[in-house]
Enzyme design. Sequence first.
Site, PDB file in Angstrom:
ATOM      1  N   TYR A 108      -1.156 -55.202-105.376  1.00 60.73           N
ATOM      2  CA  TYR A 108      -1.417 -56.147-106.154  1.00 60.73           C
ATOM      3  C   TYR A 108      -0.328 -55.919-107.008  1.00 60.73           C
ATOM      4  CZ  TYR A 108      -3.694 -59.726-108.932  1.00 60.73           C
ATOM      5  OH  TYR A 108      -4.055 -60.706-109.711  1.00 60.73           O
ATOM      6  N   LYS A 163     -18.084 -69.992 -84.207  1.00 64.21           N
ATOM      7  CA  LYS A 163     -16.950 -70.023 -83.820  1.00 64.21           C
ATOM      8  C   LYS A 163     -15.959 -69.083 -84.394  1.00 64.21           C
ATOM      9  CE  LYS A 163     -13.959 -73.767 -81.913  1.00 64.21           C
ATOM     10  NZ  LYS A 163     -13.577 -74.997 -81.325  1.00 64.21           N
ATOM     11  N   ALA A 267     -14.546 -86.747 -76.485  1.00 65.93           N
ATOM     12  CA  ALA A 267     -14.265 -85.791 -75.104  1.00 65.93           C
ATOM     13  C   ALA A 267     -13.746 -86.499 -73.997  1.00 65.93           C
ATOM     14  CB  ALA A 267     -15.359 -84.929 -74.961  1.00 65.93           C
ATOM     15  N   ASN A 387     -16.338 -74.827 -73.702  1.00 63.16           N
ATOM     16  CA  ASN A 387     -14.818 -74.736 -74.196  1.00 63.16           C
ATOM     17  C   ASN A 387     -14.668 -73.421 -74.693  1.00 63.16           C
ATOM     18  OD1 ASN A 387     -16.521 -75.448 -76.355  1.00 63.16           O
ATOM     19  ND2 ASN A 387     -15.702 -77.361 -76.789  1.00 63.16           N
TER      20      ASN A 387
END
Length: 467
Positions: A108, A163, A267, A387
């Site tokens: 920092y 996800k 799709a 997917n």
Amino acid sequence: MAQTSIIFRLELDHNKVSFGDVAAAISKSGGDITSIDVIRPGHDFSIRDITVDLSDKDEALIAEALKQLEGIKVINVSDRTFLVHLGGKITIQPTLPIKNRDDLSKVYTPGVARVCTAIAENPKKAYSLTIKRNTVAVVTDGTAVLGLGDIGPHAAAPVMEGKAMLFKQLAGVDAFPICLDTQDTEEIIRTIKAISPIFGGINLEDISSPRCFEIENRLAEELEIPVFHDDQHGTAVVVIAGLLNALKVVGKRIENIRIVVNGIGAAGVSICKMLLQAGVTRLVPVDREGAIVRGGTYDHPMWQWLAEQPQVESTEGTLQEVIQSADVFIGVSRGRLLKEEDVKKMAPQSIVFAMANPDPEITPEEALPHVAVFATGRSDYPNQINNVLVFPGLFRGALDCRARRINEPMKLAAARAIASVVSAAELNEHYIIPSIFNEQVVIQVRKAVIEAAILTNVARRTPPEFR
């Protein structure tokens, strides 16, 4: 039926009830006991956690049956799936500890100012000096979540968190859920562009059609990082991967087959586009009103685009009419649209991908006696078209070569890579697509995506192993 796992915490008075009584009550109410944990043992009283699997039964029915037993107190009822989500499923962790003032001065102030200045002078250094090179935003507006529809950004968050977990576990990609409280196309585009400097890629998720097409197209044109709508392209990639292997099983070539695609939303359009890229010459897109035909006029811009493609057939008809003599049916629509007599009309050695969730367009029990290869989007049947096989490796590759975009050659390369993971010795009608836990999937997809990005000049970096 989808299974639900419930934990019942019970206090038992052993002078009034036996565990056999408890087990019988649960069984009669439709539950299946999978485990028993003694929380507090005792001679007269004990507390136990009983885990019960349910199918279509409501846990309230079992709880009520237990309450009717003398000597039973139902202390708590917990859904194990909900317990997994308590407090969210992801966290942010630093890459190194801050133990003293010297550490603080480096990460920092004041040391960080030198790094900021270096990036200001050369923005490309953000890839080496910040989290940008390995971070993806998973963005939704909550309008098309799973099969639930428009449930809003708050309710969409558990899916986006899940996800993000898959990105990290399967491909080492840091992903963060961004749930936008707006459905305005322009505001979504502006917001994503405004937050893009910290991200190396944008994964659009669960945004309803047709807005999703414009959002993705605009962002892909206006940003210098890869943008990928997973509901469109992720589904299309894994469909092509499964189809390539299914065609090997039945001994047919992609340029010789006739394909019916039912459900021309986000799709479905992407699947049609990739099928044309892969070499399909006879395509029949079908939606609620029947076949979309070559030469037709449509208000939907993507339907109009399909109507202008020479590979699209000009024959009108309902799904039940146009499926006759088809080699392949691909469904991304809704459950129970097809009957046994419909698939009987298909060409010999036919292929059916019935991917509506939770109920496929036709059940395996109806279809399998008449088709050579059958696949769904469900995990409880063979050949799951999922997917999750696509986005981890695809983004891993796109990030590693710092691709400007994800283009059609990269997606087709990913599909072929997924198909290649299933060896000739393994390939059969019940195994055309690899497991998402097969480590070779991410490895092979990453490699194929990077190679395609380099060949199509969208890669800004060549990883050492490709030099």
